[in-house]
Write a protein that holds these residues in place. Structure first.
Motif, mmCIF file in Angstrom:
data_model
loop_
_atom_site.group_PDB
_atom_site.id
_atom_site.type_symbol
_atom_site.label_atom_id
_atom_site.label_comp_id
_atom_site.label_asym_id
_atom_site.label_seq_id
_atom_site.Cartn_x
_atom_site.Cartn_y
_atom_site.Cartn_z
ATOM 1 N N GLU A 171 0.835 -1.205 0.000
ATOM 2 C CA GLU A 171 0.000 0.000 0.000
ATOM 3 C C GLU A 171 0.872 1.259 0.000
ATOM 4 O O GLU A 171 0.666 2.179 -0.796
ATOM 5 C CB GLU A 171 -0.915 0.014 1.225
ATOM 6 C CG GLU A 171 -2.110 -0.909 1.139
ATOM 7 C CD GLU A 171 -3.029 -0.751 2.340
ATOM 8 O OE1 GLU A 171 -4.248 -0.844 2.174
ATOM 9 O OE2 GLU A 171 -2.507 -0.526 3.464
ATOM 10 N N GLY A 172 1.840 1.307 0.914
ATOM 11 C CA GLY A 172 2.705 2.472 1.004
ATOM 12 C C GLY A 172 3.576 2.649 -0.219
ATOM 13 O O GLY A 172 3.790 3.773 -0.693
ATOM 14 N N ARG A 173 4.080 1.544 -0.761
ATOM 15 C CA ARG A 173 4.971 1.621 -1.915
ATOM 16 C C ARG A 173 4.229 2.077 -3.164
ATOM 17 O O ARG A 173 4.746 2.852 -3.968
ATOM 18 C CB ARG A 173 5.604 0.248 -2.149
ATOM 19 C CG ARG A 173 6.700 0.212 -3.203
ATOM 20 C CD ARG A 173 7.196 -1.204 -3.385
ATOM 21 N NE ARG A 173 7.535 -1.826 -2.107
ATOM 22 C CZ ARG A 173 7.591 -3.132 -1.915
ATOM 23 N NH1 ARG A 173 7.340 -3.967 -2.915
ATOM 24 N NH2 ARG A 173 7.917 -3.620 -0.731
ATOM 25 N N MET A 174 3.005 1.560 -3.345
ATOM 26 C CA MET A 174 2.248 1.850 -4.566
ATOM 27 C C MET A 174 1.330 3.065 -4.424
ATOM 28 O O MET A 174 0.781 3.546 -5.415
ATOM 29 C CB MET A 174 1.410 0.624 -4.949
ATOM 30 C CG MET A 174 2.215 -0.666 -5.102
ATOM 31 S SD MET A 174 3.558 -0.546 -6.315
ATOM 32 C CE MET A 174 2.625 -0.341 -7.825
ATOM 33 N N GLY A 175 1.147 3.559 -3.193
ATOM 34 C CA GLY A 175 0.239 4.671 -2.987
ATOM 35 C C GLY A 175 -1.209 4.309 -3.258
ATOM 36 O O GLY A 175 -2.033 5.163 -3.582
#
Length: 256
Positions: free
Chosen positions: A234-238
């Motif tokens: 989630e954080g990596r892909m936004g």
């Protein structure tokens, strides 16, 4: 080294391999070249490159495997984590080598009705006090890993809730049958499109262990690892999963 039932040793100069009985003549020919299973796959005229840790190849199956799938996956083992910078694809030649460990756990998991692709063959290549290794498994058709379904191109067009329910059910099956994956994440759960909805399969079993029959695995570690992996994506892909998707995962876990 003791092989799982149905496999045959395939020794070669500077290497040691094993294969399912029907695939042993093919493995013997490849390793006697002398060559490696991975190099054979990379040079195959019908090879397709796949995403993974290092290059992974899909090739037409020279012989039928246990599940009768048309293609095999051939991968070379690469180190992960902090040691990858120094060791890359080398493993210390102590204890059971990765391909044999994976074949053994895969055989146990399949006997306990865990969906996981059949191991066809493996090979270990000596390098002083280290070894390098390859593994061959059957390719699950019409499939994509959980990360690709949720955060990538989603080539199968699967819905997030159905995918996560299937993933949660797989984790619950692992717990119930005593199969413990020590690095469960969104890349080693592969979803297959079926007429009855998504079906989740476990891949990359070299970090797995199996308890005695009837002894379940602890209920929290694999769930927490999978949830942590999803949060990292989630954080990596936004791209953040909606509440309903997380609820579907916990429904698959069997939570109230």
């Amino acid at each position: 080294m003791t092989l799982p039932p149905g496999y045959e040793a395939v020794p070669a100069q500077g290497a040691w391999g094993f294969a399912l009985l029907d695939a042993a003549p093919w493995a013997r020919e490849v390793l006697a070249d002398p060559g490696t299973l991975y190099a054979w796959a990379g040079g195959h005229p019908q090879a397709s490159a796949m995403a993974g840790r290092g290059q992974v190849y899909s090739v037409p199956a020279p012989v039928a495997g246990p599940d009768g799938h048309a293609r095999w996956v051939v991968r070379h083992y690469f180190r992960g984590g902090a040691v990858a910078r120094w060791l890359d694809d080398r493993y210390l030649a102590v204890g059971e080598p990765r391909p044999l460990l994976e074949a053994r756990v895969s055989s146990t998991a399949r006997a306990r009705h865990i969906p996981t692709p059949a191991v066809v063959a493996g090979a270990v290549y000596g390098d002083g006090v280290f070894y390098r290794a390859d593994l061959v498994t059957e390719l699950i058709p019409e499939s994509s890993d959980l990360a690709e379904v949720l955060f990538g191109e989603n080539p199968l067009g699967l819905g997030a809730e159905g995918a996560l329910t299937a993933a949660g059910r797989l984790v619950r099956s692992l717990e119930r049958t005593g199969v413990l994956h020590r690095d469960l994440n969104a890349k080693n759960i592969v979803l297959q499109r079926t007429p009855d909805g998504p079906r989740a399969h476990l891949v990359d079993l070299d970090r797995c262990g199996a308890r005695q029959v009837g002894v379940p695995a602890p209920t929290l570690p694999m769930r927490r690892r999978l949830e942590r992996s999803l949060r990292k994506f989630e954080g990596r892909m936004g791209h953040y999963l909606p509440h309903g998707a997380w609820s579907a995962l916990h429904k698959g876990f069997g939570d109230a």
